[in-house]
Design a protein around this motif. Structure first.
Motif, short mmCIF file in Angstrom:
data_model
loop_
_atom_site.label_atom_id
_atom_site.label_comp_id
_atom_site.label_asym_id
_atom_site.label_seq_id
_atom_site.Cartn_x
_atom_site.Cartn_y
_atom_site.Cartn_z
N GLY A 81 -18.35 70.13 23.37
CA GLY A 81 -18.29 68.63 22.04
C GLY A 81 -18.87 68.85 21.31
O GLY A 81 -19.08 67.89 20.24
N GLY B 231 -11.90 70.61 22.28
CA GLY B 231 -10.72 70.56 23.35
C GLY B 231 -10.08 71.78 23.49
O GLY B 231 -9.35 72.44 24.55
N GLY C 199 -16.00 70.99 19.67
CA GLY C 199 -15.59 69.36 19.79
C GLY C 199 -13.91 69.41 19.62
O GLY C 199 -13.09 68.44 19.58
N ASP D 276 -14.57 72.57 24.89
CA ASP D 276 -14.10 72.12 24.67
C ASP D 276 -14.90 73.32 23.39
O ASP D 276 -15.76 71.61 22.59
N THR E 43 -19.83 69.21 17.83
CA THR E 43 -18.96 69.15 16.47
C THR E 43 -19.82 69.94 15.50
O THR E 43 -19.09 70.27 14.37
#
Length: 996
Positions: free
Chosen positions: A927, A882, A880, A877, A929
């Motif tokens: 995750g 995935g 962010g 991930d 970002t």
């Protein structure tokens, strides 16, 4: 072969470490030239020969045949040659036979302590002068050559005098090792591209863990891994460090990257009584006019068959790191702020969240007043010629008083944009100017009416470590040897942090990132006006970590004959880790915000601080706590609410060793072994506000093979193949968390005590050529296949496999209305063994004394090494998205190099050392970002050291650490945005050492 040191000592290089001077060997050495006979003796016994250069010329040996101990054989070999021999540890000292007992004289300054890891009776050393940096390198070179596996050694230059201020600083000179720094000195190491948690550290024979902290969250703050923090100890407490880069079955499992063995001095290391003291003054140019102090001493005395040694070290130093950081960058829109003054295309970029804005964007100051205290006590008893007992005790303590000050943007996700409400009044920031560059990074920003926050923090961090180890060695007969070890170690870490935030509204500010890898801010005058400041928040945070180790080992070694040995051993280790946090955050925050608590800043509790071209107001934190009646010390957390991990391991090994096996070209030595380990994990914590305990188990076999081919006396080739493990970080094994048995959301959020250790298959190949006049050149290839790497992921699990009580499901239904059972599937949010990877690379090392040069240039010498490492692991991930992505291992620098140029005479010496490492990744946070990775730019640190021997007792030294004031640059994202840049300044030291 014969090697000649700068001191004029002939040294016969041995083949390898053997069973000891009480072991028996089959000798068949004819009468011949004494030098040739000594070479044969050295190869067969593994003992090193030291003598004055002219002593051996024209002398012949006596024939030695039969099964004899090394002590008896060397006495016969030199009988009738006019030479006496004395064995000191791993070295045979030769000197001209005395015709009568010599007059008593003081030879304290001339003992061969640097080359003799001594454990035999005292000797005279009138003809031998081997000490200092060059001599420590000579001994380390011989230890490297005679090892079977790949091993590097660092020895004290002299008694109680390690070659660097800090153990990590010394280790960085070894090929393949890099370090991270804290407050201007080394804290942790990486070996061959793998992070500090992959390296096992032993201290006096038992596994060790020392925990400190960093003032900066971005550097890891408090560590809950198995990484060892070297800055807890003063280097003067140690006499030897061995770095095992290849694995053999007789080493404890756990060091996938390698094993570092630390050793404190013992009284039988020295051939006579010793007493040394040293004093040092230290000044860091960033720390105003303060002077650091450092004291160390060692006392060693032998009383017949007994020996006692005590050492101590104390230091206090002030360091200040200053610079600038951003706390990442973020894509945000105007959030209601006024951007009308900007061109329309820029407005569109902002509204579409296409521009990257610095968060926080703050000048920073980190001050640290660090006090380090340590001591060792060693007792040894030679109960008989074949039986020895000893006790090693050690204590270390590191106390840091820190303060840090920042001023940062406090609106719009800390970007300075958007609107804010203070005292019921809403204000919106206006952007009056903006520039951006490649990758849409905002490089200049002008703001009006924004809000900033001044953060002040004080912290006390205390680390303690204590250890007691009992060891025994019994040479039962000429073939059989038993060794035993039992020890206890305890470590404690306690942190006490207090923060106070003051906010300032209606500030005009500019941020400029156009001049180098840093930032420069300007502020309107109200950031220096106490009347414009308001208290906003108070935070208290107090984590504690406690570790206890208990270890017992028993080893047996049996010589099948003079060429073959069989050894076996068993061990038991119990490791208990406790972690808890007492915290009270957001104190008075609501009251400050709604006006029920007076937030007016007391001007008497403020002061001006400056960094990176900006000045602002900071606050007296203790004064603020007293003003509001806040107790800084929080209540202890009861044991039943702590996170506790207990790890118990039983292990056994069997190893076959062979030596001096004749080949058509040269001879072969090596070992073949197998180790078995069986580990039980007990994890205790709080889940759903209820105490819970889970037991997990794993075991495995670790085969090892190490070969050393002595092609000639000068050329050695090595090959190794092995398997090893690294156990999981302690924080990841915690069972504390939350279980949600809602029918529509069946989740477990917790640590994972079921994590398996990470495993590696290791291959090594190396070649070393040793020059006749001393020094060597070496090339090593390494390859590691690593499996069961740890990563964060959501995965499905049967509730019954989670380890949590089935009783927690009583009355719970699944999404179909059926009662939940052990077979009900839950989503587990945590860490899991999910990836595999490889690390490969090569090392090149070179050491040479330039004694072939004319005149004074013959005193020059050079040590240099270069390491290339390549390895990637899978990160889930990333940013962010995935999507999982392969990137370099955390801590892996593709290129590292070290160079030391030294000059040494009998009277004085100096050296300059440089350590380079290329860029490296610190972390990839799943995750997040804001960035796809975070890491550090490459760096080159240069240190200078010099000394002058006033006489045989008094030595003066002058050092400069970090000569170029190298910045530490931390980047955010592969687009290389500024995360932080700090400098810690140069440190100057003046030292005096006196030997009694």
């Amino acid at each position: 072969m014969l090697l000649f040191s700068a001191a004029g000592i002939a040294v016969v290089a041995p083949a390898e470490v053997q069973a000891g001077t009480n072991s028996y060997f089959e000798f068949a050495i004819p009468a011949q030239d004494l030098g040739a006979a000594l070479s044969t003796f050295s190869r067969q016994t593994g003992l090193q020969i030291a003598a004055s250069g002219a002593l051996l010329q024209g002398r012949h040996s006596t024939a030695v045949r039969g099964r004899l101990t090394a002590r008896t054989a060397i006495a016969r070999l030199v009988s009738g040659s006019g030479i006496e021999a004395q064995i000191v540890g791993e070295t045979v000292i030769l000197r001209k036979a005395a015709k009568k007992a010599p007059a008593k004289r003081d030879t304290a300054a001339r003992e061969p302590a640097a080359i003799a890891v001594a454990d035999e009776e005292p000797i005279r050393a009138e003809d031998i002068v081997v000490s200092g940096y060059r001599a420590s390198l000579l001994k380390a070179e011989q230890l490297k050559k005679k090892a079977i596996g790949t091993r590097e050694t660092i020895l004290a230059e002299d008694i109680a005098e390690f070659p660097e201020q800090n153990l990590a600083d010394a280790l960085q000179r070894i090929p393949g090792i890099t370090i991270t720094r804290e407050g201007g000195e080394g804290r942790q190491i990486q070996m061959r591209g793998l992070g500090p948690e992959f390296t096992q550290v032993t201290l006096n024979g038992m596994e060790a863990l020392g925990t400190t902290s960093s003032a900066m969250d971005s550097r890891g703050s408090v560590s809950r891994t198995r990484a060892f923090d070297y800055n807890i100890f003063a280097s003067e407490l140690f006499s030897r460090v061995d770095v095992h880069k290849t694995y053999s079955a007789d080493l404890d499992e756990g060091g996938l990257a390698g094993t570092i063995a630390l050793r404190t001095p013992r009284p039988f290391d020295y051939s006579s009584d010793k007493a040394v003291i040293s004093a040092q003054l230290q000044h860091n140019e960033n720390a105003d006019d303060t002077l650091g102090k450092r004291f160390a001493g060692l006392f060693s005395k032998r009383l017949g068959d007994f020996g006692i040694l005590a050492s101590f070290a104390y230091s206090r130093r002030d360091v200040s790191e200053t610079g600038y950081d951003t706390v990442r960058w973020r894509q945000v829109d105007a959030q209601g702020g006024d951007i009308s003054a900007l061109p329309s295309d820029v407005q569109d970029l902002i509204n579409d969240k296409q521009l990257w804005f610095a968060r926080g964007a703050r000048p920073i100051i980190f001050n640290s007043d660090t006090e380090r205290l340590g001591g060792t006590l060693a007792l040894q008893w030679q109960a008989s010629d074949n039986l020895r007992f000893g006790i090693d005790a050690l204590y270390g303590e590191l106390n840091a008083k820190r303060s840090e000050y920042h001023i940062q943007l406090n609106t719009g996700s800390s970007t300075g944009l958007g609107c804010y409400t203070l005292h019921g009044v809403e204000t919106c920031t206006k952007i009056t100017d903006l520039q951006y560059a490649g990758a849409n990074q905002v490089t200049y920003l002008a703001l009006e009416d924004t809000k900033v926050a001044s953060e002040s923090r004080i912290e006390t961090a205390r680390s303690k470590i204590s250890q007691v180890v009992f060891h025994g060695d019994w040479q039962v007969d000429d073939r059989l040897n038993f060794k035993a070890l039992a020890g206890h170690e305890g470590t404690e870490f306690k942190d006490n942090s207090a923060k106070v935030y003051m906010v300032v509204p209606n500030v005009d500010a500019t941020l400029d990132f156009r001049n180098g890898f840093t930032g420069y801010n300007t502020y309107s005058s109200n950031v220096l006006d106490p009347g414009s400041h308001y208290y906003a928040d108070i935070d208290l945070w107090q984590p504690e970590i406690k570790n206890d180790f208990d270890v017992a080992k028993f080893d047996a070694s049996y010589d099948l004959d003079s060429h073959h040995n069989l050894s076996a051993g068993v061990s038991y280790k119990k490791y208990r880790n406790e972690y808890w946090v007492a915290e009270n955050e957001n104190i008075n925050k609501t009251g400050f915000n709604d006006g029920t608590i007076d937030d007016t800043v007391d001007p008497n509790l403020t002061f001006v601080t400056c960094a990176t071209g900006s000045c602002w107001l900071a606050t007296d934190i203790q004064g603020v706590l007293d003003k509001y009646g806040i107790q800084r010390e929080l209540d202890q957390i009861s044991e039943d609410k702590r996170t506790i991990v207990i790890e118990q391991t039983k292990a056994a090994y069997l190893q076959y060793t062979f030596r001096d096996i004749g080949l058509p070209l040269g001879s072969l030595r090596g070992n073949l072994g197998l180790r078995y380990y069986d580990t039980k994990i007990t994890s205790k914590g709080i889940a759903n506000d209820v105490p819970v305990s889970i037991d997990k188990y794993y075991d495995g076999f670790l085969p090892t093979l190490n070969l050393a081919w002595d092609v000639t006396d000068a050329f050695v080739m090595r090959a190794s193949a092995s398997k090893n493990i690294t156990r999981v970080a302690l924080g990841a094994l915690g069972v504390s968390g939350r279980i949600n048995n809602n029918p529509t959301v069946l989740t477990i959020s917790a640590g994972n005590p079921d994590l398996r250790p990470m495993k590696s298959t290791n291959l090594d190949l190396s070649g070393e050529y040793y020059f006749k006049e001393g020094g060597y050149i070496s090339v090593s290839l390494f390859y590691k296949r690593v499996t069961d790497m740890i990563g964060s992921e959501t995965f499905d699990i049967r509730y019954g496999d989670s380890g949590y009580p089935l009783s927690w499901l009583d009355g719970a239904l699944d999404e179909y209305g059926n009662p939940q059972t052990a077979d009900t599937i839950y989503s587990y949010l945590g860490q899991v063994n999910l990836s595999k990877s490889t690390i490969k690379g090569f090392e090149v090392g070179f050491k040479h004394d330039f004694d072939f040069l004319p005149g004074p240039l013959e005193n020059l010498g050079l040590i240099a090494n270069y390491t290339y490492a390549d390895g990637q692991t899978l990160y889930p991930d990333v940013q962010g998205t995935g999507i999982s992505e392969y990137k370099s291992f955390p801590g892996l620098s593709e290129h590292t190099a070290n160079v030391t140029l030294y000059y040494e005479t009998d009277r004085w010496g100096a050296r300059v050392s440089g350590a380079y490492r290329s860029d490296w990744i610190l972390s990839v946070q799943a995750g997040n970002t804001d960035e796809d990775e975070r890491g550090f730019h490459g760096s080159t640190f240069i240190d200078f050291s010099s000394h002058y021997n006033v006489n045989k007792r008094l030595k003066l030294a002058f050092d400069i650490l970090n000569v170029t004031d190298e910045p530490i640059e931390q980047y955010s994202d592969t687009d290389d945005r500024l995360y932080g840049t700090t400098t810690s300044g140069r440190t100057f030291t003046l030292k005096a050492t006196y030997s009694f």
